[in-house]
Design an enzyme around this catalytic site. Structure first.
Site, PDB file in Angstrom:
ATOM      1  N   PHE A 158       0.869  -1.184   0.000  1.00  0.00           N
ATOM      2  CA  PHE A 158       0.000   0.000   0.000  1.00  0.00           C
ATOM      3  C   PHE A 158       0.899   1.224   0.000  1.00  0.00           C
ATOM      4  O   PHE A 158       1.656   1.450   0.948  1.00  0.00           O
ATOM      5  CB  PHE A 158      -0.910   0.027   1.234  1.00  0.00           C
ATOM      6  CG  PHE A 158      -1.943   1.133   1.172  1.00  0.00           C
ATOM      7  CD1 PHE A 158      -3.214   0.897   0.676  1.00  0.00           C
ATOM      8  CD2 PHE A 158      -1.638   2.422   1.594  1.00  0.00           C
ATOM      9  CE1 PHE A 158      -4.165   1.913   0.602  1.00  0.00           C
ATOM     10  CE2 PHE A 158      -2.562   3.445   1.523  1.00  0.00           C
ATOM     11  CZ  PHE A 158      -3.839   3.186   1.029  1.00  0.00           C
ATOM     12  N   ASP A 243       9.571   2.946   1.222  1.00  0.00           N
ATOM     13  CA  ASP A 243       8.373   3.664   1.644  1.00  0.00           C
ATOM     14  C   ASP A 243       8.256   3.550   3.157  1.00  0.00           C
ATOM     15  O   ASP A 243       7.796   2.544   3.693  1.00  0.00           O
ATOM     16  CB  ASP A 243       7.150   3.063   0.949  1.00  0.00           C
ATOM     17  CG  ASP A 243       5.844   3.749   1.365  1.00  0.00           C
ATOM     18  OD1 ASP A 243       5.854   4.503   2.353  1.00  0.00           O
ATOM     19  OD2 ASP A 243       4.815   3.505   0.712  1.00  0.00           O
ATOM     20  N   LYS A 272       2.929  10.942   7.321  1.00  0.00           N
ATOM     21  CA  LYS A 272       2.162  10.575   8.512  1.00  0.00           C
ATOM     22  C   LYS A 272       2.698  11.239   9.784  1.00  0.00           C
ATOM     23  O   LYS A 272       2.391  12.376  10.082  1.00  0.00           O
ATOM     24  CB  LYS A 272       2.090   9.056   8.656  1.00  0.00           C
ATOM     25  CG  LYS A 272       1.184   8.385   7.634  1.00  0.00           C
ATOM     26  CD  LYS A 272       0.935   6.944   7.978  1.00  0.00           C
ATOM     27  CE  LYS A 272       0.089   6.237   6.938  1.00  0.00           C
ATOM     28  NZ  LYS A 272      -1.285   6.721   6.838  1.00  0.00           N
TER      29      LYS A 272
END
Length: 470
Positions: A158, A243, A272
Site C-alpha cells: 500500500f 516507503d 504521517k
C-alpha cells in the site's frame, strides 16, 4: 499601510464544532460519505469523539478510550502535543511571509537539514503534502533519473490512492472501477529475492518501491531481504525506494525501519507522523544525482512542485515533531513497549488456538487469527469465512472497543490480522490495559456459544443483506 480590520465577531470554531456535534452523522450522510457513516453505526463506533489528548480519545460522555489506531499512525507523538501546538501558534503569531513562492522558506531548509541527519547517505529533500503525493514525486524522479518507465512493487503493498501510487497497490479492491492504471507498473511477491531478480533482468525498471514492513498485514521480511534488494537494484541499475510513510519516525523502535536492516536506499519516503498530527506533510529524501536529473537547469527549476508543500505551518510541525521524538526518547519507548507487548501476545498465542501468529517491531504489531481445530469453533469460523473473508477480526475489534474502550483496526481488506499502531508515548499502564483487554476478548472468542459469536451472527446477517442490496 493598510491594516486589516479586526472582525467584530471572530469565528468561534470550537463553539461551532460543539454546537453542531450532534449533527455530525447527518451532515456527513447528506454532504459527504454516507457509506462510511453506515459502517460506523453498524459496528457501534458512532460514539461521537469530542476530544483527544496523547494516546487517548474521549467521547461525548467523557469516557476515555485508548487509541491504538492513532489516525493510521499520524499521532506518533500523541494527539494535541503541546510542543507541536505551540510551534504552530508561534508561526501564526510571527506573521511569517508564508508561500511567497518567488522566495524560499528558512523553516523548510531547517527541516530538510534535520531529516538528512538521519540518512547521511542522502543529500536532498523534496517536500509534499502527503504520503501518496510523495510517492508520485518519487515515481517521476525515478523515471527522470534512469530514463526507464518500469515501476515495481510488492504484492499486498500500500503506497497511497492517487493514480501512480494506486497502480502500485497490492489490493484489488482499491483499484476496482478506477482503471486503467499507470502503465509499466508490475508486482512481485514480498520477501522473494529470486522473483525480484527475474523482474529486474530486463533492465527496464526505474524503481522498486517497498515498505520495509508492510502495513497491510504487518508483514516482516527475512533479515537478509532488504540487503538483497539493495544489491539487486544496484546490479540492474534500478533505484531502491523505501516507503517509510508508516514505518518511519520511530514507529518500529528505530527512527527508520531500514535501520534494523542496515541498508541505504536511493530514496526514503516519509509522511504521517512527521506532521505531528496537525499539518499534512510528506518528504522524499534522495541522492543528489537523482535530484539533479530532475532539476537540471534553471528553466526546469519548477518542473515538479506543489503549491502548499513547503508551507511554514507544515515545516514547523515537522521540526517540532522531531524535537519531541528526540527529547522524550520516543524511539526508545517504542522499542521497549513494543518488545513488552509482542512478548505478551506471543504468550497468549500459546494458550489460544485462534491466535495463529504475532509479529511486529516496536509499536507496529500484528496479531493474526487463524482457523481453530476444535469442532465448535471451526464450524463458527467457517460460517463467517463463507460470508466474508476476514470477518472474524471484527469479533475481536468490536468488543475491544465496546467493552474495553480500546480502538484498533483490521490490517487490511479480507485480512485476519489486528494491527496495533498506537502513539509512541504508551506507558506501562497503557500496556497493561492492552494486555488485559485482548486477553479477555480472545478468551471469550474461544467459548462457543458466547457474546462474541452472537456478534458474529449479527455481522454475518448484515454482510448478507449488504451483498443482496437490502
Amino acid at each position: 499601510m493598510t491594516v486589516p480590520t479586526k472582525l467584530e465577531s471572530p469565528v468561534d470554531i470550537a463553539g461551532l464544532a460543539n454546537a453542531r456535534a450532534d449533527e455530525r452523522y447527518a451532515l456527513h450522510s447528506q454532504h459527504l460519505n454516507e457509506m462510511w457513516v453506515r459502517v460506523l453505526k453498524t459496528i457501534g463506533y458512532d460514539v461521537g469523539f469530542n476530544r483527544g489528548v496523547g494516546a487517548y480519545l474521549y467521547d461525548r460522555t467523557g469516557t476515555r478510550y485508548l487509541d491504538l489506531l492513532s489516525g493510521w499512525g499520524v499521532f506518533a507523538v500523541g494527539r494535541n502535543h503541546p510542543v507541536v501546538r505551540d510551534a504552530l501558534i508561534g508561526v501564526l503569531n510571527a506573521e511569517l511571509p508564508n508561500l511567497v513562492q518567488l522566495d524560499v522558506s528558512a523553516l523548510a531548509g531547517v527541516l530538510a537539514e534535520r531529516l538528512l541527519r538521519y540518512t547521511p547517505w542522502l543529500d536532498k529533500v523534496f517536500f509534499a503534502n502527503s504520503g501518496t503525493e510523495s510517492i508520485e514525486a518519487a515515481i517521476k524522479f525515478a523515471r527522470a533519473a534512469t530514463g526507464r518507465s518500469g515501476i515495481l512493487h510488492c504484492a499486498h503493498s500500500f503506497h497511497g490512492l492517487t493514480y501512480g501510487s494506486l497502480a502500485m497497490n497490492g489490493d484489488a479492491i482499491f483499484k476496482t472501477g478506477f482503471g486503467p492504471m499507470l502503465p509499466d507498473a508490475r508486482e512481485v511477491p514480498f520477501n522473494d529475492l529470486p522473483a525480484l531478480e527475474e523482474a529486474l533482468k530486463k533492465r527496464d525498471v526505474a524503481a522498486f518501491f517497498v515498505e520495509p514492513i508492510q502495513g497491510k498485514g504487518v508483514n516482516i521480511p527475512d533479515d537478509d531481504y532488504l540487503r538483497g534488494v539493495a544489491d539487486l537494484c544496484r546490479k540492474y541499475g534500478t533505484l531502491f525506494v523505501a516507503d517509510e510513510i508508516q514505518t518511519g519516525i520511530g514507529r518500529t523502535g528505530a527512527f527508520l525501519a531500514i535501520d534494523h536492516y542496515g541498508v541505504e536506499p536511493d530514496m526514503v519516503i516519509l509522511a504521517k507522523a512527521l506532521s505531528g498530527g496537525h499539518i499534512p506533510v510528506g518528504a522524499v529524501l534522495t541522492r543528489k544525482w537523482v535530484f539533479d536529473k530532475v532539476f537540471d537547469r534553471m528553466d526546469r527549476a519548477v518542473v515538479h512542485g506543489s503549491t502548499f508543500s513547503k508551507n511554514d505551518m507544515a515545516m514547523a510541525a515537522g521540526i517540532a515533531t522531531l524535537d519531541v521524538i528526540e527529547q522524550e526518547k520516543l524511539v526508545e519507548n517504542s522499542a521497549n513497549q513494543g518488545r513488552r507487548l509482542i512478548e505478551s501476545f506471543k504468550s497468549m498465542a500459546k494458550d489460544f488456538e485462534l491466535v495463529a501468529d504475532v509479529r511486529g517491531k516496536g509499536l507496529m504489531i500484528g496479531i493474526e487469527f487463524g482457523p481453530p481445530q476444535s469442532f465448535k469453533l471451526k464450524a463458527a469460523w467457517n460460517l463467517l469465512e463463507t460470508v466474508n473473508s476476514g470477518l472474524f477480526c471484527q469479533l475481536i475489534s468490536i468488543p475491544l472497543f465496546r467493552d474495553h474502550k480500546v480502538l484498533t483496526q483490521v490490517a487490511g481488506h479480507g485480512n485476519h490480522t489486528i494491527k496495533l499502531l498506537p502513539s509512541l508515548t504508551l506507558s506501562d499502564a497503557d500496556c497493561e490495559w492492552i494486555e488485559t483487554s485482548f486477553a479477555a476478548v480472545i478468551a471469550d472468542a474461544h467459548r462457543a456459544p458466547s457474546a462474541v459469536w452472537s456478534l458474529g451472527k449479527t455481522l454475518a446477517e448484515h454482510a448478507i443483506k449488504a451483498r443482496l442490496g437490502a
